[in-house]
Design a protein around this motif. Structure first.
Motif, mmCIF file in Angstrom:
data_model
loop_
_atom_site.group_PDB
_atom_site.id
_atom_site.type_symbol
_atom_site.label_atom_id
_atom_site.label_comp_id
_atom_site.label_asym_id
_atom_site.label_seq_id
_atom_site.Cartn_x
_atom_site.Cartn_y
_atom_site.Cartn_z
ATOM 1 N N SER A 97 -20.940 -36.330 25.448
ATOM 2 C CA SER A 97 -19.786 -35.975 26.276
ATOM 3 C C SER A 97 -19.141 -37.220 26.872
ATOM 4 O O SER A 97 -17.914 -37.286 27.025
ATOM 5 C CB SER A 97 -20.209 -35.016 27.388
ATOM 6 N N GLU A 111 -17.109 -38.728 24.163
ATOM 7 C CA GLU A 111 -15.904 -37.908 23.960
ATOM 8 C C GLU A 111 -14.843 -38.244 24.997
ATOM 9 O O GLU A 111 -13.653 -38.366 24.679
ATOM 10 C CB GLU A 111 -16.268 -36.432 24.014
ATOM 11 N N TYR A 139 -15.276 -41.133 18.582
ATOM 12 C CA TYR A 139 -15.509 -39.755 18.128
ATOM 13 C C TYR A 139 -16.611 -39.721 17.065
ATOM 14 O O TYR A 139 -17.447 -38.811 17.055
ATOM 15 C CB TYR A 139 -14.220 -39.154 17.554
ATOM 16 N N LEU A 175 -14.990 -32.102 18.383
ATOM 17 C CA LEU A 175 -15.026 -33.530 18.069
ATOM 18 C C LEU A 175 -14.338 -33.803 16.727
ATOM 19 O O LEU A 175 -13.571 -34.760 16.589
ATOM 20 C CB LEU A 175 -16.477 -34.021 18.020
#
Length: 366
Positions: free
Chosen positions: A3, A6, A25, A38
């Motif tokens: 996360s 991301e 990514y 993603l």
């Protein structure tokens, strides 16, 4: 961890650092490969980098993981339009529009696809921009102190000479597949990257230390089944096998508006083995096979032993069972000095060794 990557990827994307976004990514995907968002977001970053084939691949993966994610369909449609795959783009956009009612992006792109498809089918006349006049002539009698005369200037035509590709390629086909060969000698397997789309083949050879990478990204004549396609990196070439979605005869490897008519191949029921190189497998045309080996040795620059091994492999591969049994028996019993394809001749006797001229056979005692 995923996360956090991301979040950093989204920040990079907002700041127009698209390459960094793709990298971040990719790192997040390596940690959490089942997260559809993603893949959908990396597809958008790839679109910004004009990596349209990769964007389609990412969008397909996102749809596979989560069929309800509308933006994956949007990104697939956008990338396919850039690749001129308008039918595929339209189908993806219509699927996405059913999940995002009222989203005008889908509506506008579907309309664009329909116009392009109609134009390809010759239903809508297309007007090229280069047909529009780009100069304005104002008569001198009409010039005033508030009028600017524009002189027509003939600009020189700039011609770009096409660069010769680094590697030569060719193809042949069967009813169920197309085999593409890229003649790249001594290329490390880790330097080769190949991806398959619904009607796209993407080949990249990026050897460390070399300035420019080789890329070959044709839009194919017909559709393929990506999951059934495969490739192999050999010492003298890269062999790519494309599984046809339909049993049609491709008029060429690459799609063009001039060669869109494909003939369907009639395949008889039951298993039919390709007949090669002769329609009578029990009678081997040695002269023809030898000539073929010499041609391949010349084209692919095979070493003597490699060419000879390939010569015998081709014979064995396309032979019937009796011929194979004869080859195995004669080779083993003669200690590698005799290779016969006639089972009637060698099947009922022990094959004696036959050394080359100037040499003699010796039996070793253990």
């Amino acid at each position: 961890m995923a996360s956090d990557l991301e979040t950093r990827a989204k920040e990079a994307f907002i700041d127009d650092h698209f390459e960094l976004a793709v990298e971040l990514y990719s790192q997040a995907i390596a940690i959490n490969p089942s997260h559809a968002e993603l893949f959908a977001d990396r597809a958008q970053a790839n679109i910004k980098l004009s990596n349209f084939t990769e964007a389609v691949s990412d969008a397909n993966k996102a749809i596979e993981l989560d069929p309800s994610i509308s933006k994956a369909y949007l990104r697939k449609g956008t990338a396919c339009i850039k690749l001129e795959e308008y039918q595929t783009a339209k189908a993806a956009l219509e699927a996405g529009a059913s999940l995002a009612l009222g989203d005008l992006r889908f509506t506008n792109l579907i309309k664009e696809c329909e116009e392009r498809i109609a134009e390809e089918n010759g239903e809508v006349p297309s007007q090229s921009l280069d047909q529009t006049s780009t100069s304005v002539a104002v008569p001198s009698s009409e010039l005033t102190d508030k009028t600017v005369g524009i002189t027509k200037v003939d600009l020189p035509m700039v011609s770009t000479k096409p660069t010769k590709p680094k590697y030569r390629h060719e193809f042949y086909q069967k009813p169920e597949e197309v085999v593409v060969t890229v003649f790249a000698k001594g290329v490390p397997a880790e330097s080769v990257s190949i991806e398959f789309g619904e009607q796209i083949l993407s080949v990249t050879i990026d050897i460390p230390g070399e300035e420019d990478a080789y890329t070959f990204q044709p839009r194919l004549f017909g559709k393929i089944v990506p999951s059934k396609c495969k490739y192999e990196v050999l010492s003298t070439k890269i062999e790519i096998r494309l599984a046809k979605a339909e049993a049609i005869q491709w008029a060429s490897l690459e799609f063009s508006k001039e060669s869109t008519i494909a003939q369907r191949i009639s395949v008889s029921s039951g298993t039919q083995r390709p007949i090669y190189p002769s329609s009578k497998p029990r009678r081997v045309d040695w002269d023809k096979l030898e000539a073929q080996v010499k041609k391949e040795e010349k084209d692919e620059k095979l070493d003597g032993d490699a060419a000879l091994n390939k010569f015998f492999r081709d014979i064995y591969k396309d032979a019937d069972e009796d011929t194979r049994r004869a080859m195995r028996k004669s080779f083993v019993e003669s200690n590698g000095t005799v290779l016969s394809t006639n089972w009637n001749d060698v099947g009922s006797k022990v094959v004696e060794g036959s050394p080359p001229d100037g040499m003699e056979m010796k039996k070793w005692e253990y």
